[in-house]
Design a protein around this motif. Structure first.
Motif, PDB file in Angstrom:
ATOM      1  N   GLY A  70       0.820  -1.208   0.000  1.00 15.70           N
ATOM      2  CA  GLY A  70       0.000   0.000   0.000  1.00 15.70           C
ATOM      3  C   GLY A  70       0.853   1.256   0.000  1.00 15.70           C
ATOM      4  N   ALA A  71       1.958   1.223   0.737  1.00 14.53           N
ATOM      5  CA  ALA A  71       2.867   2.365   0.773  1.00 14.53           C
ATOM      6  C   ALA A  71       3.490   2.596  -0.596  1.00 14.53           C
ATOM      7  N   ALA A  72       3.876   1.522  -1.253  1.00 17.99           N
ATOM      8  CA  ALA A  72       4.494   1.637  -2.575  1.00 17.99           C
ATOM      9  C   ALA A  72       3.517   2.210  -3.593  1.00 17.99           C
ATOM     10  N   ARG A  73       2.239   1.896  -3.445  1.00 19.69           N
ATOM     11  CA  ARG A  73       1.237   2.373  -4.392  1.00 19.69           C
ATOM     12  C   ARG A  73       0.815   3.819  -4.124  1.00 19.69           C
ATOM     13  N   SER A  74       0.815   4.215  -2.867  1.00 21.69           N
ATOM     14  CA  SER A  74       0.286   5.534  -2.513  1.00 21.69           C
ATOM     15  C   SER A  74       1.351   6.632  -2.461  1.00 21.69           C
ATOM     16  N   ILE A  75       2.607   6.266  -2.353  1.00 18.10           N
ATOM     17  CA  ILE A  75       3.674   7.240  -2.186  1.00 18.10           C
ATOM     18  C   ILE A  75       3.768   8.163  -3.398  1.00 18.10           C
ATOM     19  N   HIS A  76       3.977   9.466  -3.130  1.00 16.21           N
ATOM     20  CA  HIS A  76       4.236  10.419  -4.211  1.00 16.21           C
ATOM     21  C   HIS A  76       5.748  10.548  -4.323  1.00 16.21           C
ATOM     22  N   LEU A  77       6.292   9.934  -5.361  1.00 13.22           N
ATOM     23  CA  LEU A  77       7.738   9.822  -5.524  1.00 13.22           C
ATOM     24  C   LEU A  77       8.219  10.653  -6.702  1.00 13.22           C
ATOM     25  N   GLU A  78       9.161  11.548  -6.433  1.00 12.57           N
ATOM     26  CA  GLU A  78       9.788  12.355  -7.482  1.00 12.57           C
ATOM     27  C   GLU A  78      11.277  12.035  -7.487  1.00 12.57           C
ATOM     28  N   GLN A  79      11.803  11.719  -8.647  1.00 10.57           N
ATOM     29  CA  GLN A  79      13.210  11.323  -8.728  1.00 10.57           C
ATOM     30  C   GLN A  79      13.854  11.912  -9.980  1.00 10.57           C
ATOM     31  N   SER A  80      14.967  12.591  -9.796  1.00  9.17           N
ATOM     32  CA  SER A  80      15.686  13.163 -10.933  1.00  9.17           C
ATOM     33  C   SER A  80      16.283  12.059 -11.796  1.00  9.17           C
ATOM     34  N   VAL A  81      16.228  12.235 -13.111  1.00 11.97           N
ATOM     35  CA  VAL A  81      16.873  11.307 -14.032  1.00 11.97           C
ATOM     36  C   VAL A  81      18.013  12.007 -14.774  1.00 11.97           C
ATOM     37  N   ASP A  82      18.424  13.142 -14.254  1.00 11.05           N
ATOM     38  CA  ASP A  82      19.573  13.860 -14.790  1.00 11.05           C
ATOM     39  C   ASP A  82      20.828  13.285 -14.131  1.00 11.05           C
ATOM     40  N   PRO A  83      21.752  12.701 -14.906  1.00  5.34           N
ATOM     41  CA  PRO A  83      22.945  12.091 -14.285  1.00  5.34           C
ATOM     42  C   PRO A  83      23.814  13.083 -13.537  1.00  5.34           C
ATOM     43  N   ASP A  84      23.613  14.382 -13.776  1.00  2.00           N
ATOM     44  CA  ASP A  84      24.389  15.406 -13.087  1.00  2.00           C
ATOM     45  C   ASP A  84      23.680  15.956 -11.848  1.00  2.00           C
ATOM     46  N   HIS A  85      22.495  15.446 -11.563  1.00  4.62           N
ATOM     47  CA  HIS A  85      21.737  15.982 -10.422  1.00  4.62           C
ATOM     48  C   HIS A  85      20.962  14.858  -9.742  1.00  4.62           C
ATOM     49  N   GLU A  86      21.400  14.491  -8.550  1.00  6.23           N
ATOM     50  CA  GLU A  86      20.736  13.442  -7.788  1.00  6.23           C
ATOM     51  C   GLU A  86      19.752  14.060  -6.806  1.00  6.23           C
ATOM     52  N   GLU A  87      18.483  13.715  -6.933  1.00 13.51           N
ATOM     53  CA  GLU A  87      17.477  14.216  -6.001  1.00 13.51           C
ATOM     54  C   GLU A  87      16.301  13.260  -5.955  1.00 13.51           C
ATOM     55  N   VAL A  88      15.882  12.924  -4.749  1.00  8.07           N
ATOM     56  CA  VAL A  88      14.722  12.067  -4.528  1.00  8.07           C
ATOM     57  C   VAL A  88      13.819  12.745  -3.509  1.00  8.07           C
ATOM     58  N   ARG A  89      12.528  12.858  -3.840  1.00  6.56           N
ATOM     59  CA  ARG A  89      11.548  13.457  -2.925  1.00  6.56           C
ATOM     60  C   ARG A  89      10.406  12.482  -2.683  1.00  6.56           C
ATOM     61  N   VAL A  90      10.006  12.403  -1.439  1.00 10.13           N
ATOM     62  CA  VAL A  90       8.873  11.559  -1.040  1.00 10.13           C
ATOM     63  C   VAL A  90       7.815  12.467  -0.435  1.00 10.13           C
ATOM     64  N   ASN A  91       6.677  12.528  -1.083  1.00 10.08           N
ATOM     65  CA  ASN A  91       5.594  13.395  -0.627  1.00 10.08           C
ATOM     66  C   ASN A  91       6.090  14.827  -0.394  1.00 10.08           C
ATOM     67  N   GLY A  92       6.944  15.292  -1.296  1.00  7.51           N
ATOM     68  CA  GLY A  92       7.458  16.650  -1.239  1.00  7.51           C
ATOM     69  C   GLY A  92       8.677  16.847  -0.366  1.00  7.51           C
ATOM     70  N   ILE A  93       9.092  15.825   0.374  1.00  3.94           N
ATOM     71  CA  ILE A  93      10.237  15.929   1.278  1.00  3.94           C
ATOM     72  C   ILE A  93      11.501  15.439   0.571  1.00  3.94           C
ATOM     73  N   ASN A  94      12.561  16.225   0.622  1.00  3.36           N
ATOM     74  CA  ASN A  94      13.824  15.818   0.016  1.00  3.36           C
ATOM     75  C   ASN A  94      14.485  14.757   0.893  1.00  3.36           C
ATOM     76  N   VAL A  95      14.575  13.537   0.368  1.00  4.66           N
ATOM     77  CA  VAL A  95      15.141  12.427   1.135  1.00  4.66           C
ATOM     78  C   VAL A  95      16.411  11.893   0.478  1.00  4.66           C
ATOM     79  N   THR A  96      17.021  12.693  -0.382  1.00  2.24           N
ATOM     80  CA  THR A  96      18.189  12.252  -1.141  1.00  2.24           C
ATOM     81  C   THR A  96      19.275  11.684  -0.240  1.00  2.24           C
ATOM     82  N   ALA A  97      19.576  12.369   0.836  1.00  2.00           N
ATOM     83  CA  ALA A  97      20.605  11.895   1.767  1.00  2.00           C
ATOM     84  C   ALA A  97      20.049  10.860   2.738  1.00  2.00           C
ATOM     85  N   ALA A  98      18.827  11.060   3.181  1.00  5.39           N
ATOM     86  CA  ALA A  98      18.237  10.180   4.202  1.00  5.39           C
ATOM     87  C   ALA A  98      18.125   8.731   3.745  1.00  5.39           C
TER      88      ALA A  98
END
Length: 241
Positions: A70-98
């Motif tokens: 359920g978490a996998a289906r409901s999560i709002h996941l944003e992920q950069s696909v630019d090889p020069d920019h790593e960024e992952v956001r979960v429900n608007g929160i930047n979790v790249t380092a976490a």
């Protein structure tokens, strides 16, 4: 020193699927290959880590497959696909380092081995490939066999156990004990191997063993596989960065 390559298969699909165990260098190498070929880059492992972070942060029981799916289906996941920019956001929160913290590394297999969650993330991964017109480097553990079995290039990047533990230790700056490294690398591989075979190349999949190769040599070995697979061997022109 930077290396420039002409565009391969202009206007046509070029999916480079790369699988491999922990510590084989597949993330850093895949990112650099994407950069040099002018392709998008998708780290599928980051998606599993993001769901794991979401479950841990939301106190979702990782042993409960229904809730994890359920978490996998409901999560709002944003992920950069630019090889020069790593960024992952979960429900608007930047979790790249976490998502790279040891607590996530130790628990991510719980998500990766939950088949419902895995199916949802595979669906998302295929959607990303389509969104980028099938011109992308995708790396993970089941890319060559499940996510993109029809990729123009399929490759298994591997390395010896000793090399993988050494590299992960350097990557983490010597902050982990031998036991913690073994958990992050070997124990995780053993758990994930119960649902997907990423230790041996399937039929038609090239293999690159990076045990004795440095980073640049590994990148070049992977690029050579790409050229071989698409039957194009453009001249490589090196120039100062």
């Amino acid at each position: 020193m930077s290396t420039h390559f002409p565009v391969l298969r202009p206007g046509k699909p070029l999916v480079v699927a790369i699988d491999g165990p922990s510590g084989s260098g597949k993330s850093s190498v895949s990112r650099e290959v994407a950069r040099r070929l002018g392709l998008a880059y998708l780290d599928t492992g980051a998606m599993y880590r993001a769901v794991t972070w979401h479950c841990v942060n939301g106190r979702i029981n990782l042993r409960d497959a229904v809730y994890v799916e359920g978490a996998a289906r409901s999560i709002h996941l944003e992920q950069s696909v630019d090889p020069d920019h790593e960024e992952v956001r979960v429900n608007g929160i930047n979790v790249t380092a976490a998502i790279r913290e040891p607590v996530i590394s130790e628990r991510v297999s719980a998500v990766a081995t939950t088949m419902g969650a895995r199916a949802e993330l595979i669906r998302r991964q295929r959607a990303v490939i389509s969104e980028h017109r099938h011109r992308i480097v995708v790396e993970g553990r089941d890319i060559t066999t499940v996510v993109a079995p029809d990729a123009e290039v399929r490759l298994l990047l591997t390395a010896s156990e000793e090399a993988r533990l050494r590299r992960r230790g350097l990557q983490l700056g010597g902050t982990q004990t031998k036991e913690q490294l073994a958990t992050q690398v070997l124990a995780r591989d053993a758990k994930d191997a119960t649902v997907v075979n990423f230790q041996q190349a399937a039929d038609g999949v090239f293999t690159v063993d990076s045990s004795e190769l440095d980073f640049e040599a590994t990148v070049r070995a992977v690029l050579e596989v790409v050229y071989t697979a698409v039957h194009e061997h453009p001249a490589v022109e090196a120039a100062d960065a």
